[in-house]
Design an enzyme around this catalytic site. Sequence first.
Site, PDB file in Angstrom:
ATOM      1  N   VAL A   1      62.174 -24.393  56.016  1.00  0.00           N
ATOM      2  CA  VAL A   1      63.297 -23.434  55.993  1.00  0.00           C
ATOM      3  C   VAL A   1      64.084 -23.456  54.683  1.00  0.00           C
ATOM      4  O   VAL A   1      64.967 -22.631  54.485  1.00  0.00           O
ATOM      5  CB  VAL A   1      64.267 -23.616  57.194  1.00  0.00           C
ATOM      6  CG1 VAL A   1      63.564 -23.399  58.514  1.00  0.00           C
ATOM      7  CG2 VAL A   1      64.972 -24.975  57.151  1.00  0.00           C
TER       8      VAL A   1
ATOM      9  N   SER B   1      77.357 -28.973  65.323  1.00  0.00           N
ATOM     10  CA  SER B   1      77.536 -30.345  65.808  1.00  0.00           C
ATOM     11  C   SER B   1      79.015 -30.547  66.118  1.00  0.00           C
ATOM     12  O   SER B   1      79.860 -29.819  65.586  1.00  0.00           O
ATOM     13  CB  SER B   1      77.112 -31.328  64.708  1.00  0.00           C
ATOM     14  OG  SER B   1      77.503 -32.645  65.035  1.00  0.00           O
TER      15      SER B   1
ATOM     16  N   TYR C   1      76.169 -34.281  55.879  1.00  0.00           N
ATOM     17  CA  TYR C   1      75.881 -33.853  57.255  1.00  0.00           C
ATOM     18  C   TYR C   1      77.091 -33.133  57.879  1.00  0.00           C
ATOM     19  O   TYR C   1      76.970 -31.972  58.281  1.00  0.00           O
ATOM     20  CB  TYR C   1      75.410 -35.050  58.101  1.00  0.00           C
ATOM     21  CG  TYR C   1      74.874 -34.634  59.451  1.00  0.00           C
ATOM     22  CD1 TYR C   1      73.576 -34.143  59.583  1.00  0.00           C
ATOM     23  CD2 TYR C   1      75.666 -34.691  60.595  1.00  0.00           C
ATOM     24  CE1 TYR C   1      73.082 -33.737  60.818  1.00  0.00           C
ATOM     25  CE2 TYR C   1      75.177 -34.292  61.827  1.00  0.00           C
ATOM     26  CZ  TYR C   1      73.884 -33.818  61.938  1.00  0.00           C
ATOM     27  OH  TYR C   1      73.404 -33.398  63.163  1.00  0.00           O
TER      28      TYR C   1
ATOM     29  N   SER D   1      77.655 -29.831  56.108  1.00  0.00           N
ATOM     30  CA  SER D   1      76.711 -28.762  56.460  1.00  0.00           C
ATOM     31  C   SER D   1      77.056 -28.162  57.831  1.00  0.00           C
ATOM     32  O   SER D   1      76.956 -26.950  58.034  1.00  0.00           O
ATOM     33  CB  SER D   1      75.264 -29.288  56.474  1.00  0.00           C
ATOM     34  OG  SER D   1      75.028 -30.165  57.567  1.00  0.00           O
ATOM     35  N   LYS D   2      77.502 -29.005  58.750  1.00  0.00           N
ATOM     36  CA  LYS D   2      77.788 -28.521  60.107  1.00  0.00           C
ATOM     37  C   LYS D   2      79.080 -27.702  60.141  1.00  0.00           C
ATOM     38  O   LYS D   2      79.191 -26.726  60.888  1.00  0.00           O
ATOM     39  CB  LYS D   2      77.847 -29.698  61.088  1.00  0.00           C
ATOM     40  CG  LYS D   2      76.519 -30.454  61.214  1.00  0.00           C
ATOM     41  CD  LYS D   2      75.378 -29.533  61.595  1.00  0.00           C
ATOM     42  CE  LYS D   2      74.054 -30.247  61.746  1.00  0.00           C
ATOM     43  NZ  LYS D   2      72.953 -29.357  62.125  1.00  0.00           N
TER      44      LYS D   2
HETATM   45  N1  LIG Z   1      70.560 -35.348  67.977  1.00  0.00           N
HETATM   46  C1  LIG Z   1      71.868 -35.208  67.852  1.00  0.00           C
HETATM   47  O1  LIG Z   1      72.660 -36.093  68.225  1.00  0.00           O
HETATM   48  C2  LIG Z   1      72.434 -33.933  67.283  1.00  0.00           C
HETATM   49  C3  LIG Z   1      73.808 -33.704  67.461  1.00  0.00           C
HETATM   50  C4  LIG Z   1      74.364 -32.545  66.934  1.00  0.00           C
HETATM   51  C5  LIG Z   1      73.570 -31.643  66.267  1.00  0.00           C
HETATM   52  N2  LIG Z   1      72.243 -31.896  66.101  1.00  0.00           N
HETATM   53  C6  LIG Z   1      71.465 -30.913  65.356  1.00  0.00           C
HETATM   54  O2  LIG Z   1      70.469 -30.371  66.175  1.00  0.00           O
HETATM   55  C7  LIG Z   1      69.356 -29.977  65.362  1.00  0.00           C
HETATM   56  C8  LIG Z   1      68.093 -30.628  65.912  1.00  0.00           C
HETATM   57  O3  LIG Z   1      68.257 -32.029  65.780  1.00  0.00           O
HETATM   58  P1  LIG Z   1      67.361 -33.089  66.559  1.00  0.00           P
HETATM   59  O4  LIG Z   1      68.270 -34.178  66.953  1.00  0.00           O
HETATM   60  O5  LIG Z   1      66.517 -32.396  67.550  1.00  0.00           O
HETATM   61  O6  LIG Z   1      66.508 -33.651  65.314  1.00  0.00           O
HETATM   62  P2  LIG Z   1      64.949 -33.988  65.195  1.00  0.00           P
HETATM   63  O7  LIG Z   1      64.838 -34.807  63.953  1.00  0.00           O
HETATM   64  O8  LIG Z   1      64.427 -34.555  66.460  1.00  0.00           O
HETATM   65  O9  LIG Z   1      64.274 -32.551  64.968  1.00  0.00           O
HETATM   66  C9  LIG Z   1      64.518 -31.809  63.806  1.00  0.00           C
HETATM   67  C10 LIG Z   1      63.247 -31.082  63.427  1.00  0.00           C
HETATM   68  O10 LIG Z   1      63.522 -30.303  62.247  1.00  0.00           O
HETATM   69  C11 LIG Z   1      62.369 -30.350  61.422  1.00  0.00           C
HETATM   70  N3  LIG Z   1      62.725 -30.072  60.025  1.00  0.00           N
HETATM   71  C12 LIG Z   1      63.351 -30.883  59.142  1.00  0.00           C
HETATM   72  N4  LIG Z   1      63.428 -30.292  57.948  1.00  0.00           N
HETATM   73  C13 LIG Z   1      62.847 -29.081  58.064  1.00  0.00           C
HETATM   74  C14 LIG Z   1      62.611 -28.009  57.163  1.00  0.00           C
HETATM   75  N5  LIG Z   1      62.991 -28.090  55.884  1.00  0.00           N
HETATM   76  N6  LIG Z   1      61.983 -26.898  57.627  1.00  0.00           N
HETATM   77  C15 LIG Z   1      61.576 -26.812  58.930  1.00  0.00           C
HETATM   78  N7  LIG Z   1      61.754 -27.809  59.819  1.00  0.00           N
HETATM   79  C16 LIG Z   1      62.387 -28.918  59.392  1.00  0.00           C
HETATM   80  C17 LIG Z   1      61.851 -31.784  61.575  1.00  0.00           C
HETATM   81  O11 LIG Z   1      60.485 -31.889  61.167  1.00  0.00           O
HETATM   82  C18 LIG Z   1      62.063 -32.012  63.067  1.00  0.00           C
HETATM   83  O12 LIG Z   1      60.909 -31.684  63.809  1.00  0.00           O
HETATM   84  C19 LIG Z   1      69.694 -30.410  63.944  1.00  0.00           C
HETATM   85  O13 LIG Z   1      70.251 -29.338  63.239  1.00  0.00           O
HETATM   86  C20 LIG Z   1      70.732 -31.481  64.160  1.00  0.00           C
HETATM   87  O14 LIG Z   1      71.566 -31.635  63.037  1.00  0.00           O
HETATM   88  C21 LIG Z   1      71.658 -33.011  66.615  1.00  0.00           C
END
Ligand SMILES: NC(=O)c1ccc[n+]([C@@H]2O[C@H](COP(=O)([O-])OP(=O)(O)OC[C@H]3O[C@@H](n4cnc5c(N)ncnc54)[C@H](O)[C@@H]3O)[C@@H](O)[C@H]2O)c1
Length: 257
Positions: free
Chosen positions: A65, A144, A162, A165-166
């Site tokens: 992305v 987030s 982080y 960005s959020k």
């Molecule tokens: N897990 C948490 O506690 C949490 C809390 C708040 C927000 N989030 C947000 O939710 C979203 C998903 O997080 P998650 O916890 O499922 O993380 P995760 O690491 O399990 O999954 C993220 C996915 O994004 C893919 N990715 C990374 N860079 C990429 C790129 N340049 N192009 C395409 N794909 C790419 C990775 O390969 C991975 O499969 C993220 O934006 C994260 O910041 C997560």
Amino acid sequence: MTGRINNKVALITGAGSGIGKSCSVLFAKHGAKLSLADVKNDSMIELSKKINSEGGESFISNADVTSNDECKSLVEKTYEKYGRLDILINSAGVTPRYAPKDWDFEKKWDWVIDVNLKGSMMMSYHAIKKMKLNNGGSIINLASIIGLVGYAQGLSDGFNPYPHSKGGIVQMTRDMAVAFGKSGIRVNSLCPGFTYTPLTKTLTDDSDEHQRLISLHPMGRLGEVEEIAKAALFLASDDASFITGINMPVDGGYTAQ
Ligand SMILES: NC(=O)c1ccc[n+]([C@@H]2O[C@H](COP(=O)([O-])OP(=O)(O)OC[C@H]3O[C@@H](n4cnc5c(N)ncnc54)[C@H](O)[C@@H]3O)[C@@H](O)[C@H]2O)c1
């Protein structure tokens, strides 16, 4: 298949892991046709096979992305395959905890902002063009709790990209919601609390840090990916037909304190 988003076409980034993967499974159960995208292919192959073997419809794309060209072609491929685009889930995301150790703070900052904020913007830019052709759509960004309040003590030195960005995603969500309301395109974000995924694994593997994070959530636990996916399903569905521009905490009360 019948469901709450029956026959809607959903493009999900970050579909190979965590929240994106859970959204893919739930959206397939609710009848969506899926375009699954991730920078890594491996786990998406199994995921798509499973969805299709259970009567769903999905295909996968390897896409980064941070590349405008790859975002554009991903959206175009999805539109060519299914003839419309109704839902975009921007779940691709990274944390600086997983950046190469030899990167300085500026390189880490650029990388995280590029993937989390710019990636969500570029995916939305191309998706909105297609959504306008079918008079509407629903975009769901993964912001987030850290887009709404400061990072928990000890997790940021103030220059951590982080939360930056959020916070950007939170405001981008409002800005796009206002700009595209008349086009019938709803833009919302989810603000999860700490949720068990590979992204948070280095924190939850440390038992003291895990307990500290649990204590920060009034419900006394962290989130499960299915709980985030259910909120995404609601925002994607017609049940949320008058909801746009919100940044919805799904956080066990974290931001209520
Ligand atoms: N897990 C948490 O506690 C949490 C809390 C708040 C927000 N989030 C947000 O939710 C979203 C998903 O997080 P998650 O916890 O499922 O993380 P995760 O690491 O399990 O999954 C993220 C996915 O994004 C893919 N990715 C990374 N860079 C990429 C790129 N340049 N192009 C395409 N794909 C790419 C990775 O390969 C991975 O499969 C993220 O934006 C994260 O910041 C997560």
